[in-house]
Design a protein around this motif. Sequence first.
Motif, PDB file in Angstrom:
ATOM      1  N   THR A   1       0.876  -1.156  -0.032  1.00 28.82           N
ATOM      2  CA  THR A   1       0.213   0.171   0.041  1.00 28.82           C
ATOM      3  C   THR A   1       0.879   1.142  -0.066  1.00 28.82           C
ATOM      4  OG1 THR A   1      -0.218   0.346   2.319  1.00 28.82           O
ATOM      5  CG2 THR A   1      -1.569  -1.252   1.351  1.00 28.82           C
ATOM      6  N   LEU A   2       0.286   2.450  -0.065  1.00 33.51           N
ATOM      7  CA  LEU A   2       1.103   3.517  -0.022  1.00 33.51           C
ATOM      8  C   LEU A   2       1.912   3.580   1.259  1.00 33.51           C
ATOM      9  CD1 LEU A   2       1.498   6.614  -1.067  1.00 33.51           C
ATOM     10  CD2 LEU A   2      -0.710   7.367   0.034  1.00 33.51           C
ATOM     11  N   ALA A   3       1.245   3.201   2.356  1.00 34.38           N
ATOM     12  CA  ALA A   3       2.036   3.217   3.738  1.00 34.38           C
ATOM     13  C   ALA A   3       3.198   2.223   3.737  1.00 34.38           C
ATOM     14  CB  ALA A   3       0.896   2.954   4.696  1.00 34.38           C
ATOM     15  N   THR A   4       3.405   1.403   2.724  1.00 32.81           N
ATOM     16  CA  THR A   4       4.491   0.413   2.700  1.00 32.81           C
ATOM     17  C   THR A   4       5.166   0.546   1.487  1.00 32.81           C
ATOM     18  OG1 THR A   4       3.077  -1.468   1.851  1.00 32.81           O
ATOM     19  CG2 THR A   4       3.118  -1.221   4.333  1.00 32.81           C
ATOM     20  N   PHE A   5       4.934   1.190   0.527  1.00 35.68           N
ATOM     21  CA  PHE A   5       5.998   1.334  -0.491  1.00 35.68           C
ATOM     22  C   PHE A   5       7.209   1.449  -0.069  1.00 35.68           C
ATOM     23  CE2 PHE A   5       1.967   2.723  -3.295  1.00 35.68           C
ATOM     24  CZ  PHE A   5       1.720   1.202  -3.717  1.00 35.68           C
ATOM     25  N   GLU A   6       8.387   1.065  -0.786  1.00 32.91           N
ATOM     26  CA  GLU A   6       9.604   1.221  -0.313  1.00 32.91           C
ATOM     27  C   GLU A   6      10.427   2.129  -1.283  1.00 32.91           C
ATOM     28  OE1 GLU A   6      11.896  -1.992   1.362  1.00 32.91           O
ATOM     29  OE2 GLU A   6       9.972  -3.084   1.371  1.00 32.91           O
ATOM     30  N   SER A   7       9.795   2.537  -2.389  1.00 27.10           N
ATOM     31  CA  SER A   7      10.363   3.385  -3.524  1.00 27.10           C
ATOM     32  C   SER A   7       9.238   3.936  -4.489  1.00 27.10           C
ATOM     33  CB  SER A   7      11.336   2.339  -4.342  1.00 27.10           C
ATOM     34  OG  SER A   7      10.645   1.546  -5.112  1.00 27.10           O
ATOM     35  N   TYR A   8       9.463   4.893  -4.989  1.00 32.23           N
ATOM     36  CA  TYR A   8       8.681   5.485  -5.883  1.00 32.23           C
ATOM     37  C   TYR A   8       8.199   4.413  -6.977  1.00 32.23           C
ATOM     38  CZ  TYR A   8       6.438   7.859  -9.914  1.00 32.23           C
ATOM     39  OH  TYR A   8       5.768   8.076 -10.955  1.00 32.23           O
ATOM     40  N   GLN A   9       9.270   3.727  -7.356  1.00 36.00           N
ATOM     41  CA  GLN A   9       8.939   2.804  -8.343  1.00 36.00           C
ATOM     42  C   GLN A   9       7.878   1.659  -8.142  1.00 36.00           C
ATOM     43  OE1 GLN A   9      10.319   3.144 -11.752  1.00 36.00           O
ATOM     44  NE2 GLN A   9       8.672   1.775 -12.128  1.00 36.00           N
ATOM     45  N   GLU A  10       7.898   1.465  -6.976  1.00 36.40           N
ATOM     46  CA  GLU A  10       6.937   0.343  -6.345  1.00 36.40           C
ATOM     47  C   GLU A  10       5.626   0.903  -6.225  1.00 36.40           C
ATOM     48  OE1 GLU A  10       9.098  -2.592  -3.164  1.00 36.40           O
ATOM     49  OE2 GLU A  10       7.714  -1.005  -2.289  1.00 36.40           O
ATOM     50  N   ALA A  11       5.358   2.434  -6.149  1.00 35.75           N
ATOM     51  CA  ALA A  11       4.164   3.109  -6.310  1.00 35.75           C
ATOM     52  C   ALA A  11       3.554   3.087  -7.991  1.00 35.75           C
ATOM     53  CB  ALA A  11       4.204   4.408  -5.767  1.00 35.75           C
TER      54      ALA A  11
ATOM     55  N   ALA B   1       2.460  -0.096  -9.007  1.00 31.02           N
ATOM     56  CA  ALA B   1       1.030  -0.787  -8.484  1.00 31.02           C
ATOM     57  C   ALA B   1       0.190   0.114  -9.313  1.00 31.02           C
ATOM     58  CB  ALA B   1       1.005  -0.276  -7.032  1.00 31.02           C
ATOM     59  N   PHE B   2       0.239   1.220  -9.623  1.00 31.39           N
ATOM     60  CA  PHE B   2      -0.774   1.892 -10.572  1.00 31.39           C
ATOM     61  C   PHE B   2      -0.905   1.302 -11.983  1.00 31.39           C
ATOM     62  CE2 PHE B   2      -1.235   4.898 -14.121  1.00 31.39           C
ATOM     63  CZ  PHE B   2      -2.739   5.248 -13.907  1.00 31.39           C
ATOM     64  N   THR B   3       0.370   0.962 -12.567  1.00 32.81           N
ATOM     65  CA  THR B   3       0.505   0.378 -13.667  1.00 32.81           C
ATOM     66  C   THR B   3      -0.368  -0.943 -13.664  1.00 32.81           C
ATOM     67  OG1 THR B   3       2.320   1.351 -14.339  1.00 32.81           O
ATOM     68  CG2 THR B   3       1.955  -0.714 -15.596  1.00 32.81           C
ATOM     69  N   ASP B   4      -0.206  -1.801 -12.664  1.00 32.52           N
ATOM     70  CA  ASP B   4      -0.878  -3.098 -12.400  1.00 32.52           C
ATOM     71  C   ASP B   4      -2.266  -2.995 -12.234  1.00 32.52           C
ATOM     72  OD1 ASP B   4      -1.124  -5.880 -12.230  1.00 32.52           O
ATOM     73  OD2 ASP B   4      -0.778  -5.434  -9.453  1.00 32.52           O
ATOM     74  N   GLN B   5      -2.859  -2.034 -11.464  1.00 36.53           N
ATOM     75  CA  GLN B   5      -4.209  -1.817 -11.479  1.00 36.53           C
ATOM     76  C   GLN B   5      -4.853  -1.377 -12.672  1.00 36.53           C
ATOM     77  OE1 GLN B   5      -6.362  -2.621  -8.858  1.00 36.53           O
ATOM     78  NE2 GLN B   5      -4.468  -3.462  -7.707  1.00 36.53           N
ATOM     79  N   MET B   6      -4.058  -0.484 -13.256  1.00 31.96           N
ATOM     80  CA  MET B   6      -4.673   0.082 -14.731  1.00 31.96           C
ATOM     81  C   MET B   6      -4.813  -0.875 -15.789  1.00 31.96           C
ATOM     82  SD  MET B   6      -5.580   3.466 -15.520  1.00 31.96           S
ATOM     83  CE  MET B   6      -6.854   2.829 -16.317  1.00 31.96           C
TER      84      MET B   6
END
Length: 746
Positions: free
Chosen positions: A498-508, A511-516
């Motif tokens: 989640t946003l609270a546990t992303f360890e890098s911007y790339q993970e964020a 995650a968006f790309t995956d959901q999209m």
Amino acid sequence: MAIKDSYQISTEPVRTERIDRLHRYITSSKYGICVERGRLLTEYYRAHTDEAPIKRRANGMNHVLQNMSIYILPGSMFAGNQASHPRWAPLFPEFDMEWMESEMLNGDPYFPDQRPEDRYILREEDKPAIREICDFWKGQTVTDMLRTRLPKEALATHFQIKAADIGAYFQGGDGHFAPDHPWLIQNGVQTIIDQCEEGLANIDYKNDPECVKKKDFYEAAMISANAIIQFAARYADLAEKLAAEETDETRKRELLEMAGICRHVPKYPARNFREALQFIIFTHICIQIEDNGAGISFGRYDQFMQPYYEAGIADGTLTRELATELTENFFLQIYTCNKVRSWVDTDFFRGVPMFQNLTIGGVDPETMADATNDMSYIALDATYNTRVPQPSLTVRFHKKTPMEFKMRVAEVVRLGTGLPSIFNDEVYTRAMMNRGYEMRDAYNYCIIGCIEPGAPGLLGGRTGGAWLNCTKALEMSLYNGKDPRTGICLHENANGKTLATFESYQEAEDAFTDQMKYYIKMEAILENTIDQVWEEKLEEPMAAIFACPTTTIPRGKPIKQGGAKYDLTGQQTIGTANVANSLYVIKKLIFEDKVITGAQLQHALETNWQDETTTPTGPQIKAMCLAVPKYGNDVDEVDFLARDMMAMIAKELSSYKNTRYGRGPIGGTLHCSTSTVSSNTPFGHVCGATPDGREAYMPVADGQSPMRGTDVSGPTAAIASVAKLHNELFSCGSLYNMKFSPEELA
């Protein structure tokens, strides 16, 4: 012409007495609901249960056209009406009757005449007919079939999460094409009948596995073609009857001329300017009655009407003034068409738009020379003088567009009506060729619907498709795939964070790309299931023979079976700016500047920025988010995020095939647009607070325009940001709205 200030023009329209009377009559007509089409179609379907679906539809439409009320507007030089009163909307229960029953009979959430906006008259005496219509169609509408055919994940995507919404196509037909008006008015409907008879005679019953389908299509096409000829003949009879009762000799003569025209067109080719317009009115109205889709457009009006204009000027039967009056009459006739939507769908289409687009300007596709002509200016004058929102006038600009034409366009824009829209030939033709269009067809494009380019007479499919809520996909990516509003989780992030546990911007970003990508898959399922149901149950022979006669008739195929030269299924992507701005906030504040943590931002979002007990407080975090540079200010870092995210979405969409892929047409895939109409408001209503500083359930961004209030560096910077997007990937259209208030430019 009086100049009110440096921006706004204050001037009265120049109208003839005929056009002024007609304008007052039509614009004073209130919206209403006409039950005739729904009642007559139901009457035919109830009595004929054993016909092939495409022939049943053709015969049903014929029954409607030969029995519906017809009238001739006072003083009009043209015949043709879609419903029993001007600006009333027919009913299409075969698509969906649930909302009709809920709203029209039970007032849930409103009776049509009690809506907060877009109200429609509904007469008490018509409610028993609506009850009968609903009772017949219950359990056998398109919506009923879709509920049984769609996977539960796709249903949840549409009905509950609202990551995609395709309600317009639950409730109505495709629309979104431009008929081949040049071919039609030059050949006549009798030619269609003759070609279908020849096609029927030449079916190879021994070797063609589609022989039965072709037989059904040709027979349905002939029924449809004969239906419009008989429909026109009804107006000829009516005009003669009215002429016999008319005491004014001038009007009597006009009505007798109208009767003669209606007996000639659309059966035979148009012989002059007035007949060409009458031909177009008949075909347009009949398609509207069959289909109910938005975006049934006119193509390059100035190009195919110019030869009739020149011939009339040469033989003395036409003047520029008369051509302008007839064009204005034509515009007002088209404006009488209307569409009623459910209240839920109305939220996506405020202001009852029909998107009956009419294109002028551009280039000659053979010589690449400027194609501006007399009819281009006459269409602008007609828009200037009628000042009605339909037809939706579109102008094509290119490097050689004459300055005189540009200035006249600017004068019409300065009225503040929102017309005409302006499109860039260089961008649009490149996007179309990128999707497989031949160069000549790309340079002959018109605008279909809102902003969607297409080759008139050659494009099937659906240029406008489901609304794709990119902001919702972003929101769910921050909660490991869970929708915080409904609690539904259809697809967890691949990284499980989640946003609270992303360890890098790339993970964020991942995650968006995956959901999209997951919700693009859901959208593709929605699109293709609808098309499959239509192909099985609701093929449209009239749309087929008027939209693409040079391909559907030789192939013996309607559009949903692959009858068009080009076939692409479009999508509207909503929330470009919110996605880019939110991702940049995460990148900047959490991972680069490290002024807040992901957990702090997530809590602020969950509490809609209201928690003042934290350090920093919710309002302080919101202020930080708002202060981060935003898309629309010519800031590469955030603009490139918008560019890359939209490129990913466009490429992912085009990787999905539609149901016509490999069946004849060029294309056969989904593709991308940035159109929103008014959907950014209802989509905002299902999205909680987002990292860009937007509050929960507020509207999201419009098209590829910057989010309201965030483009603070001026219009040039905003245009520069939009220009950085890979618009060549948006082959279904690029929408950028820039609005100025007169006070700001005084």
